[in-house]
Each structure stands twice: as structure tokens, then as C-alpha cells.
Scaffold this motif. Structure first.
Motif, PDB file in Angstrom:
ATOM      1  N   TYR A 327       0.798  -1.206   0.054  1.00  0.00           N
ATOM      2  CA  TYR A 327       0.054   0.036   0.143  1.00  0.00           C
ATOM      3  C   TYR A 327       0.917   1.315   0.134  1.00  0.00           C
ATOM      4  N   GLU A 328       2.136   1.016  -0.437  1.00  0.00           N
ATOM      5  CA  GLU A 328       2.988   2.293  -0.270  1.00  0.00           C
ATOM      6  C   GLU A 328       3.177   3.090  -1.322  1.00  0.00           C
ATOM      7  N   PRO A 329       2.655   4.291  -1.633  1.00  0.00           N
ATOM      8  CA  PRO A 329       2.648   5.028  -2.848  1.00  0.00           C
ATOM      9  C   PRO A 329       4.025   5.453  -3.145  1.00  0.00           C
ATOM     10  N   ARG A 330       5.028   5.665  -2.120  1.00  0.00           N
ATOM     11  CA  ARG A 330       6.528   5.971  -2.544  1.00  0.00           C
ATOM     12  C   ARG A 330       7.153   5.239  -3.243  1.00  0.00           C
ATOM     13  N   LEU A 331       6.706   3.948  -3.662  1.00  0.00           N
ATOM     14  CA  LEU A 331       7.190   3.150  -4.631  1.00  0.00           C
ATOM     15  C   LEU A 331       7.263   3.380  -6.228  1.00  0.00           C
ATOM     16  N   SER A 332       6.534   4.566  -6.131  1.00  0.00           N
ATOM     17  CA  SER A 332       6.083   4.968  -7.601  1.00  0.00           C
ATOM     18  C   SER A 332       6.675   6.299  -7.819  1.00  0.00           C
ATOM     19  N   ALA A 333       7.051   6.653  -8.903  1.00  0.00           N
ATOM     20  CA  ALA A 333       7.651   7.954  -9.271  1.00  0.00           C
ATOM     21  C   ALA A 333       7.050   9.177  -8.785  1.00  0.00           C
ATOM     22  N   THR A 334       5.615   9.045  -8.895  1.00  0.00           N
ATOM     23  CA  THR A 334       4.618  10.441  -8.573  1.00  0.00           C
ATOM     24  C   THR A 334       4.406  10.063  -7.237  1.00  0.00           C
ATOM     25  N   VAL A 398       7.419  -2.168 -10.680  1.00  0.00           N
ATOM     26  CA  VAL A 398       7.935  -0.790 -10.056  1.00  0.00           C
ATOM     27  C   VAL A 398       8.650  -0.088 -11.063  1.00  0.00           C
ATOM     28  N   GLN A 399       9.515  -0.949 -11.670  1.00  0.00           N
ATOM     29  CA  GLN A 399      10.154   0.185 -12.734  1.00  0.00           C
ATOM     30  C   GLN A 399       9.660   0.439 -14.200  1.00  0.00           C
ATOM     31  N   ASN A 400       8.480  -0.130 -14.335  1.00  0.00           N
ATOM     32  CA  ASN A 400       7.767  -0.205 -15.529  1.00  0.00           C
ATOM     33  C   ASN A 400       7.166   1.580 -15.618  1.00  0.00           C
ATOM     34  N   ALA A 401       7.611   1.950 -16.832  1.00  0.00           N
ATOM     35  CA  ALA A 401       7.390   3.465 -17.083  1.00  0.00           C
ATOM     36  C   ALA A 401       5.803   3.723 -17.028  1.00  0.00           C
ATOM     37  N   ASP A 402       5.099   2.790 -17.662  1.00  0.00           N
ATOM     38  CA  ASP A 402       3.592   2.954 -17.695  1.00  0.00           C
ATOM     39  C   ASP A 402       2.950   2.563 -16.564  1.00  0.00           C
ATOM     40  N   GLU A 403       3.400   1.752 -15.540  1.00  0.00           N
ATOM     41  CA  GLU A 403       2.848   1.536 -14.430  1.00  0.00           C
ATOM     42  C   GLU A 403       3.015   2.186 -13.069  1.00  0.00           C
ATOM     43  N   MET A 404       4.298   2.230 -12.576  1.00  0.00           N
ATOM     44  CA  MET A 404       4.959   2.785 -11.442  1.00  0.00           C
ATOM     45  C   MET A 404       6.181   3.891 -11.752  1.00  0.00           C
ATOM     46  N   HIS A 405       6.852   3.620 -12.844  1.00  0.00           N
ATOM     47  CA  HIS A 405       7.803   4.435 -13.254  1.00  0.00           C
ATOM     48  C   HIS A 405       8.909   4.654 -11.750  1.00  0.00           C
ATOM     49  N   GLY A 406       8.937   3.767 -10.978  1.00  0.00           N
ATOM     50  CA  GLY A 406       9.579   4.133  -9.859  1.00  0.00           C
ATOM     51  C   GLY A 406      11.229   3.352  -9.817  1.00  0.00           C
ATOM     52  N   SER A 407      11.863   3.595  -8.747  1.00  0.00           N
ATOM     53  CA  SER A 407      13.449   2.830  -8.747  1.00  0.00           C
ATOM     54  C   SER A 407      13.279   2.009  -7.320  1.00  0.00           C
ATOM     55  N   LEU A 408      13.559   0.765  -7.395  1.00  0.00           N
ATOM     56  CA  LEU A 408      13.430   0.267  -6.187  1.00  0.00           C
ATOM     57  C   LEU A 408      14.865   0.677  -5.120  1.00  0.00           C
ATOM     58  N   GLU A 409      16.036   0.902  -5.804  1.00  0.00           N
ATOM     59  CA  GLU A 409      17.016   1.859  -5.248  1.00  0.00           C
ATOM     60  C   GLU A 409      16.834   2.761  -4.659  1.00  0.00           C
ATOM     61  N   GLN A 410      15.932   3.828  -5.278  1.00  0.00           N
ATOM     62  CA  GLN A 410      15.680   5.018  -4.813  1.00  0.00           C
ATOM     63  C   GLN A 410      14.518   4.899  -3.425  1.00  0.00           C
ATOM     64  N   ALA A 411      13.475   3.799  -3.759  1.00  0.00           N
ATOM     65  CA  ALA A 411      12.657   3.633  -2.744  1.00  0.00           C
ATOM     66  C   ALA A 411      13.339   3.368  -1.284  1.00  0.00           C
ATOM     67  N   ALA A 412      14.268   2.095  -1.569  1.00  0.00           N
ATOM     68  CA  ALA A 412      15.076   1.507  -0.371  1.00  0.00           C
ATOM     69  C   ALA A 412      15.463   2.987   0.286  1.00  0.00           C
ATOM     70  N   ALA A 413      16.292   3.744  -0.467  1.00  0.00           N
ATOM     71  CA  ALA A 413      16.889   4.865   0.368  1.00  0.00           C
ATOM     72  C   ALA A 413      15.958   5.784   0.920  1.00  0.00           C
ATOM     73  N   THR A 414      14.624   6.028   0.556  1.00  0.00           N
ATOM     74  CA  THR A 414      13.851   6.688   0.922  1.00  0.00           C
ATOM     75  C   THR A 414      13.285   6.289   2.266  1.00  0.00           C
ATOM     76  N   LEU A 415      12.967   4.888   2.162  1.00  0.00           N
ATOM     77  CA  LEU A 415      12.160   4.196   3.185  1.00  0.00           C
ATOM     78  C   LEU A 415      13.128   4.171   4.413  1.00  0.00           C
ATOM     79  N   ALA A 416      14.611   4.025   4.089  1.00  0.00           N
ATOM     80  CA  ALA A 416      15.499   3.664   5.192  1.00  0.00           C
ATOM     81  C   ALA A 416      15.671   5.173   5.981  1.00  0.00           C
ATOM     82  N   ARG A 417      15.146   6.150   5.538  1.00  0.00           N
ATOM     83  CA  ARG A 417      14.993   7.571   6.502  1.00  0.00           C
ATOM     84  C   ARG A 417      13.626   7.254   7.455  1.00  0.00           C
ATOM     85  N   ASP A 418      12.912   6.141   7.135  1.00  0.00           N
ATOM     86  CA  ASP A 418      11.744   6.223   7.995  1.00  0.00           C
ATOM     87  C   ASP A 418      11.888   5.249   9.178  1.00  0.00           C
ATOM     88  N   THR A 419      11.558   5.765  10.399  1.00  0.00           N
ATOM     89  CA  THR A 419      11.902   5.198  11.362  1.00  0.00           C
ATOM     90  C   THR A 419      11.177   3.686  11.507  1.00  0.00           C
TER      91      THR A 419
END
Length: 617
Positions: A327-334, A398-419
Motif C-alpha cells: 500500500y506504499e505510494p512512495r514506490l512510484s515515481a509520482t 515498479v520500474q515499468n514506465a507506464d505502471e509505477m515508473h519507480g526505482s527500487l534503489e531510490q525507494a529503499a533509500a527513501t524508506l531507510a530514512r523512515d523510523t
């Protein structure tokens, strides 16, 4: 799938030899018990020799001299019946050779090498001789060539069997798997699509188990409680075979009653008798757990089997983390779309749309959103089977441009800052020592999906002994498994394309799905052909589950059909070819099914009864 089969065979033959425990028997009795696998070996060896003789001394001479059709057909059917006497052991100990003796008459695809291999064996010969043989010189030559190929494969099978040393545990394992095979494939006509001998052949296959079971008959000195258990086992084999022989016709056979009255009790009695003899079931990891009595046990399947390695198996902590990530929207680019945006629990983890929108809403996605319920119980993911694991599927989405256009590497870095997330990741992956990497997100999401196994519909409860289905739903089950031929692609008990009883391989089919319900134009989506350039795979798509199908409309890979009635009508007409579409490589038989209105309504009622009691839980 061949490496998996080979690994299972090696493990079974070399790593899990479980001896029969003779208890307090004397030396002579103990020696007899120890010799039981050798007795079984002799039985199977003799049946293999008989089959080889039927082919080389019966079918081959008839083919060479161009014998009349009825003589050729009768000879082939005799070979097929004899094969059913050894099927339990050829399928278990030599699956690759068994495929060339009685495998599907379709090319075998090696995706990794983008190669295909010709089929061979009894089903290919069936297609050559039924409904009538080709009497031309070329037809006769092709027939002789196929019979010679079969002759060579049978010689190979005899050589393999001569070098095989089964144990008691292997014998009982093979027997139960054969019962499961007959339930899922035998009575559906899976390997007898043209000659109509499914029920008589299944009867032969059951009867062939009786002399093997007799090898394990109780000694006269055994306790009074043992002989009745053995008698129940032999009685089920005899009565089950008789019921199959007495069936009035293929279409009218009550498969539901056969499964609940004979097949399920037979599987359970085999397991019980095995345990009474002190022969422990294997404990290795399998898709279908090795210690189940029936295909329909509530915990029959282990979804961790399909994980790439043991480090990716589920744990409660991984599942909890994966549920939150789902349910985490931060996995997507937007930051506006999560997995749950398209896989909504209230809709059996679909979205109710023909095709969802791209992330930018610039147009629809290529394909309909499939359910992820029981997605863990298949050997390939996506409609085109391009992913071999749920972990890889996560990366793709997650990395599909049409579906979520995200980055697992970037999402991992973002979530690592969440306690809160750091605590969840630390519990789920303690060996990572605080590091959060893309692979951890992939495995957590996959673990959550592996926990979405739902096998608790009213159909399951009926097959486990409760009387909960209506007469119409029971008829629908029998249409699905019989006249409608649905069960030859959507295999019980998962009702998807994962082939029982090993469940190592997930099939795809070319159905000829039209672009619209009007059926005037073939859908242009190339399917598996897009990434495996073999002509056989053009427009080929994975066979999905029909569990919870009442909640997952629209249907087909493109969402072309909005109702189950439309889907049933498509199949009744013979798929795309039956509608007149140009689908030269269609694997669905193009013949009309001629289902009656009552049968169509019953089939829909059965499909609706496949809805789980708690699909969203």
C-alpha cells in the motif's frame, strides 16, 4: 523446468532413501519386507517389456504395411492401455522420457535457448490415426517414423528402469501422485483428446496399482487391525476401476462423485497404509506437499517452493512488511500509485477495469489487471510468463514506465530514512544488519503475495466431504472437468495452468482472443512471442486461474469480455478459429463444444462457486 525435474529426481533417488520399518519381524519376514521394492521393480519391468512388444511386434508391422484404419486404431489403443500400467513409474522416475512416450502433441519450448523440439509418442500417434489415418504414401511414412521414435524411447525407458532402485517411500510416493494425476488429468481426457478412451484408460491405470499394493499386503502374523485397512485400499482400487468401466459415456460421467467417493479416499488410504507400514513420507520442499492424502487438502501446497532460494522463504515479519509496502505510494515515481491501486483486495486483487490507465493517464495499459490471489502457485508470472519469480515481477512492475515508473534503489533509500520502516526491515531481514536494499523490498512484497493463497471456496469444501454445492453447481463441475474440456487447461485443484501433479511448469495457450466482443478481429498483442521469437508462441498467453473469477471481470488478457456468459460462449464456439479468425497456431481445439443452455448455466454456477469465503482477508 527440466533442471527442477532433474533435481527432484536426484534428491529422490540419492538423498531421501527411507526404509520400511519391519518392527519385531523375524529374519525371513524382514528379508521379505526389504525385497518389496525389488518385487515392484520386476512388475514394472515386465509391463514395460509388454508395452515394447506391443509397439515393435504389433503396431509397427501394421503401420509398415498400411493396415486398415480399425486395425491400426485397435493396436494403438492396446499400446495406450499398456502404457497406463507403467505411467505411475515412468512419470515419476523418468519424466523427460515419459514426455516422449505420452506427452502432449505440441512442440516443447526451451525459452532460455529460444528453441523448440518436436513432440513424440502415443498422443502424436493418436492425432495421426484418429478420427482416420492419412492413407497417402507420405502419411504412412510419417506414421512409421513416429512408431519407430516411440520404439526408441521405450528402449530408453527400459534402460533407465533397469538402473533404477526404488525404495518403499518412492513406491508409495509414486502411487499417490498417480492417483492425483488421474484426478487432474486422467478423467478430464487430457491425454486422450481424440480417441475418447479417457475413462477406460483411467480404469486400467487404477487396476495397475493393485498388484503393486499387493506387494505390501499384510503378513498373516500382523495385528487384526491391519488387514481391514489393506482391504479398504484394495476395495477402493477395484470399485473405482469398475465405476470408470461402467460409465455410460464420457460426457455423462459424474466426476465429482468419483473424486469424493473413490479418488480422495484412495489417496488418503495409501498414505495411511504407508504410515502403518512404518514408511515415512518424504520431507523435501515441493509445490504439492509430499505428505498430503488428497489434492484438495486445505494446506496441500507450499508457495515457498517457487522462491528462487531458501533465503527468500516467507516469515511473519516479511509478510507484515510486504503488506505495508503493498500500500506504499512512495514506490512510484509520482508518489500517487501503489500496488493496491490496481490490485484491490475488495475486487479479489484486481481493479474491475478492462485495462487500467498508465501512470500519466495518457492511455490504457497493454493488458488487463490479473488477480494475484494464488499467483504464488505458478511457475511463471505475467500473461506472457516473462518473469520466473514474484521477486522479478515486483522489479518489473515498479520500474515499468507506464505502471509505477519507480526505482527500487531510490525507494529503499527513501524508506531507510523512515523510523517505522527501519524497524520493520530489521525484523524481516536481521541478517542485513540494518541495511535496506532493493532486494529486500522485492522479497518482502513477494512474501506478502505468497501469503495470498486462498483455497477455501464452496467447491473446496464439497471436495473435502461437505455437501454444500447445489445440483446445478455439481453439474457445472462435471461439465468443467468433462464435456467442456475446461479442466484440460485449467487443471484441478488450482484451476490454473500449473500442471499437476508435480506443479513444476505453468502452461500458456493460443486461444485466438478477439480484440472486441464482436469477434471480427484478432487481438494484435503478440503475447509470449514478444520476448521468445518462436512462431508457436505468437498470441500465446498464460493460462490463469479461474478461482474467484466471479470477482475478476473483465476477462481475458485484454479484458475483451465483460461477462462469464461471453467467455463461455467464446469457448463453446471453438475460440478464435471457431469464430473464423486466422489463428493457424491455435492450441485450443477449434471444434464447437455444443454445450446446452442448461450446461452453460451450470458451468457459470460452478465458476461462481469457486469464490473464496474470504478472498480479501
Amino acid at each position: 523446468h527440466k533442471p527442477l525435474i532433474l533435481c527432484l529426481l536426484i534428491v529422490g533417488l540419492l538423498g531421501l532413501v527411507v526404509a520400511c520399518q519391519p518392527g519385531t519381524q523375524g529374519p525371513a519376514a524382514a528379508a521379505a519386507v526389504a525385497g518389496r521394492p525389488k518385487q515392484v521393480h520386476r512388475l514394472v519391468a515386465e509391463d514395460l517389456r509388454r508395452l515394447a512388444r506391443l509397439v515393435s511386434q504389433g503396431l509397427l508391422p501394421l503401420a509398415r504395411r498400411g493396415a486398415p484404419a480399425d486395425s491400426l486404431q485397435a493396436s494403438l489403443l492396446a499400446c495406450r492401455r499398456q502404457y497406463k500400467r507403467v505411467e505411475a513409474f515412468t512419470e515419476y522416475f523418468m519424466p523427460a522420457t515419459s514426455r516422449l512416450i505420452n506427452g502432449p502433441p505440441l512442440d516443447e519450448i526451451e525459452v532460455e535457448e529460444s528453441k523448440s523440439f518436436e513432440p513424440g509418442g502415443l498422443q502424436v500417434l493418436e492425432a495421426q490415426l484418429f478420427p482416420a489415418p492419412d492413407t497417402s504414401a507420405a502419411g504412412r511414412a510419417a506414421l512409421v517414423r513416429e512408431v519407430r521414435k516411440l520404439e526408441r524411447e521405450l528402449k530408453r525407458a527400459q534402460d533407465i528402469w533397469a538402473a533404477t532402485e526404488p525404495t518403499d517411500a518412492h513406491v508409495f510416493d509414486a502411487l499417490r501422485l498417480q492417483v492425483f494425476r488421474l484426478v487432474a488429468l486422467g478423467i478430464t481426457g487430457f491425454d486422450t483428446p481424440l480417441c475418447g478412451q479417457a475413462l477406460p484408460e483411467t480404469a486400467v491405470a487404477l487396476e495397475a496399482l493393485r498388484p503393486v499394493v499387493h506387494v505390501y499386503a499384510p503378513a498373516a502374523s500382523d495385528s487384526a487391525a491391519a488387514p481391514p485397512a489393506y482391504g479398504r485400499l484394495q476395495g477402493l482400487l477395484a470399485r473405482g476401476a469398475a465405476t470408470l468401466r461402467e460409465a455410460p459415456d464420457f460426457d455423462g460421467f459424474d466426476r465429482l462423485a468419483f473424486i469424493t467417493t473413490y479418488a480422495n479416499p484412495l489417496g488418503q488410504e495409501l498414505l495411511t497404509w504407508q504410515q502403518k507400514l512404518g514408511i515415512r513420507p518424504f520431507r523435501e520442499l515441493r509445490a504439492l506437499r509430499p505428505d498430503v492424502g488428497t489434492l484438495f487438502d486445505s494446506a496441500a501446497f507450499d508457495p515457498d517452493f517457487y522462491a528462487a532460494n531458501s533465503t527468500w522463504y516467507r516469515t511473519p515479519a516479511k509478510v507484515a512488511l510486504g503488506r505495508r509496502l503493498f500500500y506504499e505510494p512512495r514506490l512510484s515515481a509520482t508518489g500517487t500509485r501503489s500496488c493496491a491501486s490496481c490490485h484491490q483486495p475488495a475486487k479479489a486483487f484486481t481493479d474491475g477495469l478492462t485495462r487500467n490507465h498508465t501512470l500519466t493517464r495518457s492511455g490504457p495499459l497493454r493488458r488487463n489487471t490479473p488477480t494475484i490471489l494464488n499467483a504464488a502457485l505458478q511457475a511463471g508470472q505475467f500473461y506472457d510468463l516473462r518473469s520466473s519469480s514474484l521477486e522479478n515481477q515486483t522489479l518489473d512492475v515498479v520500474q515499468n514506465a507506464d505502471e509505477m515508473h519507480g526505482s527500487l534503489e531510490q525507494a529503499a533509500a527513501t524508506l531507510a530514512r523512515d523510523t517505522a520502516y527501519r524497524r520493520l526491515f530489521a525484523r524481516a531481514f536481521p541478517q542485513a544488519e540494518g541495511r535496506i536494499g532493493p532486494e529486500h523490498l522485492q522479497n518482502a512484497l513477494a512474501s506478502y503475495e505468497r501469503n495470498l493463497v486462498r483455497l477455501n471456496s464452496r467447491v473446496d469444501r464439497q471436495l473435502r466431504g461437505e455437501q454444500v454445492l447445489t445440483m446445478e453447481e455439481k453439474l457445472g463441475f462435471n461439465v468443467f472437468m468433462g464435456k467442456g474440456r475446461c479442466g484440460t487447461c485449467h487443471f484441478a485443484p488450482l484451476f490454473n495452468g500449473t500442471v499437476p501433479p508435480a506443479f513444476l511448469h505453468t502452461e500458456s495457450e493460443v486461444l485466438g482472443v478477439p480484440a472486441t466482443p464482436a469477434g471480427r478481429r484478432l487481438d494484435p498483442d503478440p503475447g509470449r512471442y514478444a520476448h521468445t521469437r518462436l512462431p508457436q508462441l505468437r498470441h500465446s498467453f498464460k493460462t490463469p486461474t479461474v478461482r474467484n473469477v466471479a470477482l475478476t471481470a473483465p476477462y481475458m488478457h485484454n479484458g475483451a469480455y465483460r461477462t462469464l456468459q461471453e467467455v463461455i460462449e467464446f469457448y463453446d464456439q471453438g475460440g478464435g478459429q471457431g469464430l473464423g479468425l486466422p489463428v493457424d497456431n491455435q492450441t485450443l481445439p477449434p471444434d464447437k463444444l455444443h454445450l446446452t443452455t442448461q450446461e452453460k448455466q451450470a458451468l457459470e454456477a460452478f465458476l461462481r462457486a469457486l469464490t473464496d469465503d474470504d478472498p480479501a482477508a
